[in-house]
Design a protein around this motif. Structure first.
Motif, PDB file in Angstrom:
ATOM      1  N   SER A   1       0.818  -1.210   0.000  1.00  0.00           N
ATOM      2  CA  SER A   1       0.000   0.000   0.000  1.00  0.00           C
ATOM      3  C   SER A   1       0.849   1.255   0.000  1.00  0.00           C
TER       4      SER A   1
ATOM      5  N   LYS B   1      -3.758   5.276  -1.421  1.00  0.00           N
ATOM      6  CA  LYS B   1      -5.156   5.452  -1.770  1.00  0.00           C
ATOM      7  C   LYS B   1      -5.448   6.899  -2.133  1.00  0.00           C
TER       8      LYS B   1
ATOM      9  N   PHE C   1      -8.219   8.424  -1.228  1.00  0.00           N
ATOM     10  CA  PHE C   1      -9.051   9.049  -0.210  1.00  0.00           C
ATOM     11  C   PHE C   1      -8.649   8.607   1.190  1.00  0.00           C
ATOM     12  N   GLU C   2      -8.575   9.575   2.078  1.00  0.00           N
ATOM     13  CA  GLU C   2      -8.440   9.311   3.507  1.00  0.00           C
ATOM     14  C   GLU C   2      -9.812   9.560   4.109  1.00  0.00           C
ATOM     15  N   ILE C   3     -10.377   8.565   4.760  1.00  0.00           N
ATOM     16  CA  ILE C   3     -11.754   8.637   5.249  1.00  0.00           C
ATOM     17  C   ILE C   3     -11.764   8.611   6.771  1.00  0.00           C
TER      18      ILE C   3
ATOM     19  N   ALA D   1     -17.088   3.805   7.215  1.00  0.00           N
ATOM     20  CA  ALA D   1     -15.768   4.053   6.632  1.00  0.00           C
ATOM     21  C   ALA D   1     -15.388   2.950   5.653  1.00  0.00           C
ATOM     22  N   ASN D   2     -15.598   1.696   6.058  1.00  0.00           N
ATOM     23  CA  ASN D   2     -15.262   0.577   5.176  1.00  0.00           C
ATOM     24  C   ASN D   2     -16.121   0.566   3.924  1.00  0.00           C
TER      25      ASN D   2
ATOM     26  N   GLU E   1     -15.124   3.422   1.510  1.00  0.00           N
ATOM     27  CA  GLU E   1     -13.872   3.101   0.827  1.00  0.00           C
ATOM     28  C   GLU E   1     -14.125   2.126  -0.319  1.00  0.00           C
ATOM     29  N   THR E   2     -14.939   1.094  -0.050  1.00  0.00           N
ATOM     30  CA  THR E   2     -15.269   0.111  -1.079  1.00  0.00           C
ATOM     31  C   THR E   2     -16.025   0.747  -2.235  1.00  0.00           C
TER      32      THR E   2
ATOM     33  N   LEU F   1     -13.707   3.026  -4.374  1.00  0.00           N
ATOM     34  CA  LEU F   1     -12.804   2.232  -5.207  1.00  0.00           C
ATOM     35  C   LEU F   1     -13.542   1.665  -6.413  1.00  0.00           C
TER      36      LEU F   1
ATOM     37  N   ARG G   1      -9.478  13.990   1.250  1.00  0.00           N
ATOM     38  CA  ARG G   1      -9.954  13.594   2.572  1.00  0.00           C
ATOM     39  C   ARG G   1     -11.470  13.725   2.615  1.00  0.00           C
TER      40      ARG G   1
END
Length: 261
Positions: free
Chosen positions: A132, A137, A139-141, A155-156, A159-160, A163, A178
């Protein structure tokens, strides 16, 4: 005094920086993350890498029980907008943000049924790797406190969703935007709960680029524990709003705008 936190240095990271971050994270977690009487322990790794936008940092922290079993993995990433080795101020800020994520998980898990925590334990085949670091990535979430496991699930799920939906944009890559989410839940007289989510999209330097607002009414039971499909549906709509804000190319972003989902 909380036990010492062991932080390994991944490729590209000086051992002295990992040790310094470990000390800072220990201080910050003693302030905001875990109660002093907890038997939980922390260990992990720090990685850094340079790209065209600055120095990328990632911390992978495992939360472990008293017998050493891994309960949760916190991954925090950030971009220091200079192509120089992160200094004390950058590491301190990163330690505070990482401690805040640990605190949010602990707050959410404390009100989550034990069987949900068991399902959330990562498989033993997972390892801390440097992959990684090479492909940071976009985005920072970060999600604020939420009922049930909303902080983690949202958050998960976002992110999914990002992507997945980013496959359609031409600028996908390590731009390090962000997204900050805040959740407000208000009970109603009819037994249902009004849930409002505001997503604030920011540049790597902290400039607000736009906001996504969501609102729905749900049965309270649906967010009292595991959010599941609620988080997935909210994240899918939020991801569309986030990408609408950023437009065809983040290098020619419009001014702040709002996207309602």
């Amino acid at each position: 005094m909380t036990p010492a936190i062991e932080i390994a240095a991944l490729d590209g990271t000086l051992p002295t920086d990992a040790d310094l971050f470990a000390g800072m994270l220990q201080e910050e977690t003693s302030r905001v993350a875990l109660p002093r009487n907890t038997s939980l322990g922390l260990a992990g790794a720090l990685g850094t890498g340079e790209n065209s936008d600055g120095t990328y940092m990632v911390a992978v922290i495992d939360v472990r029980s008293a017998d050493g079993a891994r309960l949760h993995r916190v991954v925090n990433e950030t971009l220091v907008p200079e192509n120089t080795r992160p200094g004390n101020d950058s590491l301190r800020h990163f330690a505070k943000a990482t401690a805040r994520k640990i605190s949010e998980w602990y707050a959410a898990s404390s009100s989550t049924p034990a069987e949900i925590l068991v399902r959330a334990v990562p498989g033993e085949s997972e390892r801390i790797v440097t992959g990684s670091i090479a492909t940071p990535k976009s985005f920072e979430i970060e999600i604020g406190p939420s009922p049930g496991d909303g902080t983690v699930s949202l958050a998960n799920a976002l992110e999914t969703a990002l992507l997945s939906q980013m496959e359609t944009v031409a600028w996908r890559g390590p731009h390090a935007f962000r997204v900050e989410g805040s959740v407000i839940a208000a009970s109603r007289n009819d037994g249902r709960t009004d849930v409002s989510i505001e997503w604030v999209v920011k540049s790597a330097k902290g400039k607000v680029l736009g906001k996504v607002h969501q609102k729905n009414d749900l049965n309270a039971e649906r967010i009292a524990g595991e959010w599941g499909k609620v988080a997935e549906k909210a994240a899918e709509a939020a991801a569309k709003g986030v990408l609408t804000i950023l437009g065809p190319s983040p290098d020619s972003l419009p001014g702040p705008m709002a996207a309602n989902s």
